[in-house]
Design a protein around this motif. Structure first.
Motif, short mmCIF file in Angstrom:
data_model
loop_
_atom_site.label_atom_id
_atom_site.label_comp_id
_atom_site.label_asym_id
_atom_site.label_seq_id
_atom_site.Cartn_x
_atom_site.Cartn_y
_atom_site.Cartn_z
N SER A 4 0.82 -1.23 0.00
CA SER A 4 0.00 0.00 0.00
C SER A 4 0.85 1.26 0.00
N ILE A 5 1.69 1.42 -0.95
CA ILE A 5 2.50 2.63 -1.01
C ILE A 5 1.57 3.78 -1.39
N ARG A 6 1.24 4.59 -0.42
CA ARG A 6 0.27 5.67 -0.62
C ARG A 6 0.90 6.95 -1.18
N VAL A 7 2.19 7.05 -1.08
CA VAL A 7 2.89 8.24 -1.55
C VAL A 7 3.48 7.92 -2.93
N GLU A 8 2.96 8.60 -3.94
CA GLU A 8 3.35 8.31 -5.32
C GLU A 8 4.86 8.45 -5.52
N LYS A 9 5.44 9.42 -4.86
CA LYS A 9 6.88 9.66 -4.98
C LYS A 9 7.71 8.45 -4.51
N LEU A 10 7.13 7.66 -3.58
CA LEU A 10 7.85 6.51 -3.03
C LEU A 10 7.55 5.22 -3.79
#
Length: 189
Positions: free
Chosen positions: A97-103
């Motif tokens: 669940s990588i919620r931060v697009e940058k990550l």
């Protein structure tokens, strides 16, 4: 007859006092075992800098994992094994669940996979009845190192962004300055 009662009374008193001493010794041994089975990590968890904290703030799964992994800095062997399944579930949720697009990049995904794999190993250890404290301590250190590696990567990304921003501002300032010739006079375009 009174001698027999007196003898039985003294015998029961003697047996009772022996049992109490055995119970005290057993309690001392269990206390010593529980005290010795506290696992302390070799290194502290590398924490996020302020910019990185802002970056992961909307990522609830990260926050949950961070809360639980903080307990693994110093934890008893039994607690580490009992919480290992929950830790691996949180690691899986974190990975998925990588919620931060940058990550959402391969470098971060790799670190999340390593973290998840290490938590699965600890969860597997909880099913082995003869597991040693040393093996649990080593795996605990591996998990903390994997989480620290993730945090360091996020910190590096934030630092890189900040550096790029500063360079961009510097370049913009230089480009906005009027051009001068070698004498110091402003050139006419």
């Amino acid at each position: 007859m009174p001698k027999i009662f007196l003898g039985l009374f003294l015998l029961s008193l003697l047996l009772t006092s022996c049992k109490n001493k055995e119970q005290e010794k057993a309690e001392e041994n269990t206390t010593a075992v529980s005290e010795s089975s506290v696992i302390k990590s070799d290194k502290p968890i590398s924490r996020l800098n302020e910019e990185s904290k802002k970056l992961v703030a909307p990522w609830g799964e990260y926050q949950k994992f961070d809360d639980l992994i903080s307990q693994y800095q110093e934890i008893s062997m039994n607690e580490a094994l009992l919480n290992s399944v929950e830790l691996s579930v949180l690691a899986q949720q974190l990975r998925d669940s990588i919620r931060v697009e940058k990550l959402n990049i391969p470098e971060v995904k790799i670190r999340l996979n390593v973290l998840y794999t290490e938590t699965l190993r600890l969860a597997d250890m909880s099913t082995i009845p003869t597991i040693t404290e040393q093996l649990v301590a080593e795996e605990n250190n591996n998990i903390i190192e994997a989480f620290s590696a993730l945090n360091l990567k996020i910190n590096n990304m934030s630092s890189q962004d900040q550096l790029n921003s500063e360079i961009s501002k510097f370049v913009d300032e230089i480009l906005e300055q009027p051009k001068t010739d070698s004498i110091g006079k402003e050139e006419n375009p």
